[in-house]
Scaffold this active site. Sequence first.
Site, PDB file in Angstrom:
ATOM      1  N   CYS A  44      10.296  14.881   0.923  1.00  0.00           N
ATOM      2  CA  CYS A  44       9.880  14.254   2.181  1.00  0.00           C
ATOM      3  C   CYS A  44       9.703  12.744   1.967  1.00  0.00           C
ATOM      4  O   CYS A  44       9.446  12.287   0.852  1.00  0.00           O
ATOM      5  CB  CYS A  44       8.567  14.882   2.634  1.00  0.00           C
ATOM      6  SG  CYS A  44       8.015  14.315   4.250  1.00  0.00           S
ATOM      7  N   ASP A  46       7.280  11.187   2.914  1.00  0.00           N
ATOM      8  CA  ASP A  46       5.827  10.970   2.795  1.00  0.00           C
ATOM      9  C   ASP A  46       5.511  10.103   1.572  1.00  0.00           C
ATOM     10  O   ASP A  46       5.968  10.400   0.466  1.00  0.00           O
ATOM     11  CB  ASP A  46       5.141  12.341   2.675  1.00  0.00           C
ATOM     12  CG  ASP A  46       3.640  12.251   2.835  1.00  0.00           C
ATOM     13  OD1 ASP A  46       3.011  11.490   2.064  1.00  0.00           O
ATOM     14  OD2 ASP A  46       3.088  12.931   3.719  1.00  0.00           O
ATOM     15  N   ARG A  48       3.074   9.860  -0.218  1.00  0.00           N
ATOM     16  CA  ARG A  48       2.241  10.461  -1.280  1.00  0.00           C
ATOM     17  C   ARG A  48       3.035  11.367  -2.219  1.00  0.00           C
ATOM     18  O   ARG A  48       2.487  11.868  -3.201  1.00  0.00           O
ATOM     19  CB  ARG A  48       1.107  11.283  -0.635  1.00  0.00           C
ATOM     20  CG  ARG A  48       0.222  10.466   0.284  1.00  0.00           C
ATOM     21  CD  ARG A  48      -0.635  11.377   1.141  1.00  0.00           C
ATOM     22  NE  ARG A  48       0.197  12.204   2.032  1.00  0.00           N
ATOM     23  CZ  ARG A  48      -0.292  13.129   2.860  1.00  0.00           C
ATOM     24  NH1 ARG A  48      -1.590  13.354   2.890  1.00  0.00           N
ATOM     25  NH2 ARG A  48       0.515  13.828   3.638  1.00  0.00           N
ATOM     26  N   HIS A 104       5.925  19.738   0.593  1.00  0.00           N
ATOM     27  CA  HIS A 104       4.555  19.397   0.169  1.00  0.00           C
ATOM     28  C   HIS A 104       3.507  19.826   1.187  1.00  0.00           C
ATOM     29  O   HIS A 104       3.822  20.121   2.346  1.00  0.00           O
ATOM     30  CB  HIS A 104       4.467  17.885  -0.073  1.00  0.00           C
ATOM     31  CG  HIS A 104       4.582  17.071   1.179  1.00  0.00           C
ATOM     32  ND1 HIS A 104       3.478  16.558   1.840  1.00  0.00           N
ATOM     33  CD2 HIS A 104       5.651  16.699   1.905  1.00  0.00           C
ATOM     34  CE1 HIS A 104       3.891  15.894   2.911  1.00  0.00           C
ATOM     35  NE2 HIS A 104       5.208  15.964   2.982  1.00  0.00           N
ATOM     36  N   CYS A 107       2.257  18.227   5.401  1.00  0.00           N
ATOM     37  CA  CYS A 107       3.482  17.543   5.852  1.00  0.00           C
ATOM     38  C   CYS A 107       3.430  17.310   7.373  1.00  0.00           C
ATOM     39  O   CYS A 107       3.519  18.270   8.156  1.00  0.00           O
ATOM     40  CB  CYS A 107       4.714  18.354   5.474  1.00  0.00           C
ATOM     41  SG  CYS A 107       6.254  17.504   5.903  1.00  0.00           S
TER      42      CYS A 107
END
Length: 219
Positions: A44, A46, A48, A104, A107
């Site tokens: 992703c 994302d 993090r 993850h 999400c």
Amino acid sequence: MDKTLYNIAQGYLRFRADFLSESGDFYRRLATNGQKPRVAIISCSDSRVDPAVITDTKPGDMFVLRNVANLIPERTSETAWGVRAALQFAIEVLEVEHFVVCGHSGCGGVQAARRNEMIGPQGQRLDDLSVWLRHLSDKFSPLESQVKELDPELHDEFYEKIGIINSLGNLFTFPEIERRVKDGQLHLHGWYFDIKRGELMAYNSAGYSFVPFDSLIKN
Ligand SMILES: [Zn+2]
């Protein structure tokens, strides 16, 4: 320069100092020899969830794709061109031996797909995200009765893992990937990263379940 960019610039200066003192040879070898990663991974976007950080790997080790919700649409999808191009390069040019789909916890993309509602913080409709996440929304709808039997605290994780399995399944809509998997030249993997616990789980297709990544290392 604002503080955010200043911090990024300071990071670059630290990288540059390390490059000049220690890492220069490493990067020069990469520049001379080209990239030959044996692994490709989609995760992703994302901020993090950084595959290189999670796996403590170096530049050159993994060919990385990232998009919202680590999504691989079916090959025939009109919205899949960016993913298709990256897959073709990874599989047919780099000839990677492993392909990982890494999802993850927490999400936002999966949660938006689950609600089938792509609305921004100002209440604006997010058309591009809506089109993209429809790939998942369409897969989630038939699962509603199944998910109701689960503890509500597990609902997000359930859909996040379904998203990983969905992307793995869609990889088989790419004929060259299907052929290489059947021939044993390419191995597919599904990973789930729990951000809070810092733990990876791996998809076990035989048992339709995710198992601690550590258990695979011990075997
Ligand atoms: Zn995500």
